[in-house]
Design an enzyme around this catalytic site. Structure first.
Site, PDB file in Angstrom:
ATOM      1  N   ASP A  69       0.886  -1.165   0.000  1.00  0.00           N
ATOM      2  CA  ASP A  69       0.000   0.000   0.000  1.00  0.00           C
ATOM      3  C   ASP A  69       0.920   1.209   0.000  1.00  0.00           C
ATOM      4  O   ASP A  69       1.619   1.463   0.988  1.00  0.00           O
ATOM      5  CB  ASP A  69      -0.869  -0.048   1.259  1.00  0.00           C
ATOM      6  CG  ASP A  69      -1.729   1.192   1.424  1.00  0.00           C
ATOM      7  OD1 ASP A  69      -1.484   2.204   0.728  1.00  0.00           O
ATOM      8  OD2 ASP A  69      -2.647   1.164   2.264  1.00  0.00           O
ATOM      9  N   ASN A  96       2.257   5.633 -10.359  1.00  0.00           N
ATOM     10  CA  ASN A  96       0.994   5.554 -11.081  1.00  0.00           C
ATOM     11  C   ASN A  96      -0.228   5.340 -10.195  1.00  0.00           C
ATOM     12  O   ASN A  96      -1.307   5.849 -10.510  1.00  0.00           O
ATOM     13  CB  ASN A  96       1.087   4.410 -12.101  1.00  0.00           C
ATOM     14  CG  ASN A  96      -0.262   4.060 -12.688  1.00  0.00           C
ATOM     15  OD1 ASN A  96      -0.780   4.771 -13.536  1.00  0.00           O
ATOM     16  ND2 ASN A  96      -0.868   2.985 -12.192  1.00  0.00           N
ATOM     17  N   TYR A 168     -10.058  14.321  -5.529  1.00  0.00           N
ATOM     18  CA  TYR A 168      -9.241  13.844  -6.651  1.00  0.00           C
ATOM     19  C   TYR A 168      -8.517  15.008  -7.344  1.00  0.00           C
ATOM     20  O   TYR A 168      -7.301  14.955  -7.584  1.00  0.00           O
ATOM     21  CB  TYR A 168     -10.141  13.105  -7.644  1.00  0.00           C
ATOM     22  CG  TYR A 168      -9.408  12.459  -8.797  1.00  0.00           C
ATOM     23  CD1 TYR A 168      -8.803  11.217  -8.648  1.00  0.00           C
ATOM     24  CD2 TYR A 168      -9.326  13.094 -10.039  1.00  0.00           C
ATOM     25  CE1 TYR A 168      -8.129  10.618  -9.702  1.00  0.00           C
ATOM     26  CE2 TYR A 168      -8.655  12.505 -11.103  1.00  0.00           C
ATOM     27  CZ  TYR A 168      -8.061  11.265 -10.925  1.00  0.00           C
ATOM     28  OH  TYR A 168      -7.391  10.680 -11.974  1.00  0.00           O
ATOM     29  N   LYS A 172      -4.438  15.726  -7.628  1.00  0.00           N
ATOM     30  CA  LYS A 172      -3.698  15.819  -8.892  1.00  0.00           C
ATOM     31  C   LYS A 172      -3.050  17.188  -9.058  1.00  0.00           C
ATOM     32  O   LYS A 172      -1.944  17.308  -9.592  1.00  0.00           O
ATOM     33  CB  LYS A 172      -4.618  15.492 -10.076  1.00  0.00           C
ATOM     34  CG  LYS A 172      -5.127  14.040 -10.079  1.00  0.00           C
ATOM     35  CD  LYS A 172      -3.989  13.034 -10.090  1.00  0.00           C
ATOM     36  CE  LYS A 172      -4.475  11.606 -10.260  1.00  0.00           C
ATOM     37  NZ  LYS A 172      -3.374  10.621 -10.306  1.00  0.00           N
TER      38      LYS A 172
HETATM   39  C1  BGC Z   1     -10.132  10.336 -14.228  1.00  0.00           C
HETATM   40  C2  BGC Z   1     -11.153   9.685 -15.135  1.00  0.00           C
HETATM   41  C3  BGC Z   1     -11.695  10.697 -16.134  1.00  0.00           C
HETATM   42  C4  BGC Z   1     -10.583  11.472 -16.816  1.00  0.00           C
HETATM   43  C5  BGC Z   1     -11.099  12.608 -17.690  1.00  0.00           C
HETATM   44  C6  BGC Z   1      -9.096  10.992 -15.080  1.00  0.00           C
HETATM   45  O1  BGC Z   1      -8.074  11.526 -14.293  1.00  0.00           O
HETATM   46  O2  BGC Z   1      -9.561   9.363 -13.357  1.00  0.00           O
HETATM   47  O3  BGC Z   1     -12.219   9.148 -14.352  1.00  0.00           O
HETATM   48  O4  BGC Z   1     -12.454  10.027 -17.115  1.00  0.00           O
HETATM   49  O5  BGC Z   1      -9.704  12.000 -15.850  1.00  0.00           O
HETATM   50  O6  BGC Z   1     -12.074  13.373 -17.048  1.00  0.00           O
END
Ligand code: BGC
Length: 270
Positions: A69, A96, A168, A172
């Site tokens: 993990d 990744n 998310y 990122k």
């Molecule tokens: C996400 C996907 C999404 C894509 C474009 C990615 O970083 O994990 O779920 O389809 O971005 O929006």
């Protein structure tokens, strides 16, 4: 001298986190096809990791699997100890592993926030730190101009805000400045650090957004190039960033997204 000695990554050793499925699996196979030995990291579904390894072995490559993990410091350290023990060192890290736990802000639990930040951002920090410690410990190698290469998997959502995905998108966005800061900090050691920002790629992470023809059509409206990406599109970019072909590239984010970041809504008017 065998044919394999001419491959761009011949003799190099790579760790790919989250390599049992999706982009990670394709990147592992791509690196192996380019001559690297690949440690396939996974946290669940060992049978998938074994299948990726079997695929690589069947094509004449070298692979091992390792469960860790990546949000856990002790497990990350055990993974790096394992590759050093097996193959002497590591030359390439593909950061990744990542996940989504989507929720509207008002419904998002602290656990959802923490899980995504811990895996997507802290996990990349922990792996990058261990990789760098190992690059510095073992010193220059004849295999590559760089002392080591780190490739961070980001997302178009490091620049495109994404309602319902605050954890998310924040993770990122964090990956981008983590990557650039490490690139700045480590360039004098000849360690290259770059990101790939995939758009919509056919992987398990976005299956729900591709369930019905209507959903695919809505997704395609966001992709000027007119197709959903394949994991191999990302694997090819990964091999390039890992190889000396990109020796002068550090601190860069390579958008591999069919134009998703080109503001397709503005193709007329504005
Ligand atoms: C996400 C996907 C999404 C894509 C474009 C990615 O970083 O994990 O779920 O389809 O971005 O929006």
């Amino acid at each position: 001298m065998s044919l394999a000695d001419h491959l761009p990554l011949a003799g190099q050793r790579a760790i790919v986190t989250g390599a049992n499925s999706g982009i990670g699996a394709a990147a592992a196979k791509g690196l192996a096809a380019a001559g690297a030995k690949v440690l396939i990291n996974y946290v669940t579904a060992p049978e998938q990791a074994e299948a990726v390894a079997a695929d690589i072995l069947a094509s004449g490559g070298t692979a091992m699997i390792f469960q860790a993990d990546i949000s856990r410091e002790d497990q990350v350290q055990a993974m790096f100890a394992a590759i050093v023990q097996a193959w002497g060192s590591v030359d390439i890290l593909v950061n990744n592993a990542g996940l989504q736990q989507d929720a509207a802000l008002v419904d998002m639990t602290l656990a959802q926030w923490n899980t995504v930040i811990n895996v997507n951002l802290t996990g990349q920090f922990l792996c990058a730190r261990e990789a760098t410690r190992e690059f510095l410990r073992r010193g220059p190698q004849p295999l590559s101009s760089a002392l080591g290469k780190i490739i961070c998997m980001s997302s178009v959502h490091d620049v495109i805000p994404w309602a319902g995905h605050a954890n998310y998108a924040a993770s990122k966005g964090g990956v981008t400045l983590l990557m650039k800061t490490l690139a700045q900090e480590l360039a004098h050691h000849k360690i290259r650090v770059n990101s790939i920002a995939p758009g919509a790629i056919k992987t398990p992470i976005n299956l729900e957004a591709r369930d019905t023809p209507e959903e695919v059509e809505a997704l395609l409206a966001l992709i000027p190039y007119g197709r959903v990406g394949e994991p191999e599109d990302i694997a090819k970019a990964t091999v390039w960033l890992a190889s000396d072909q990109s020796d002068y590239v550090t601190g860069a984010t390579l958008y591999v997204d069919g134009g998703m970041t080109l503001y397709p809504g503005f193709d007329k008017g504005g």
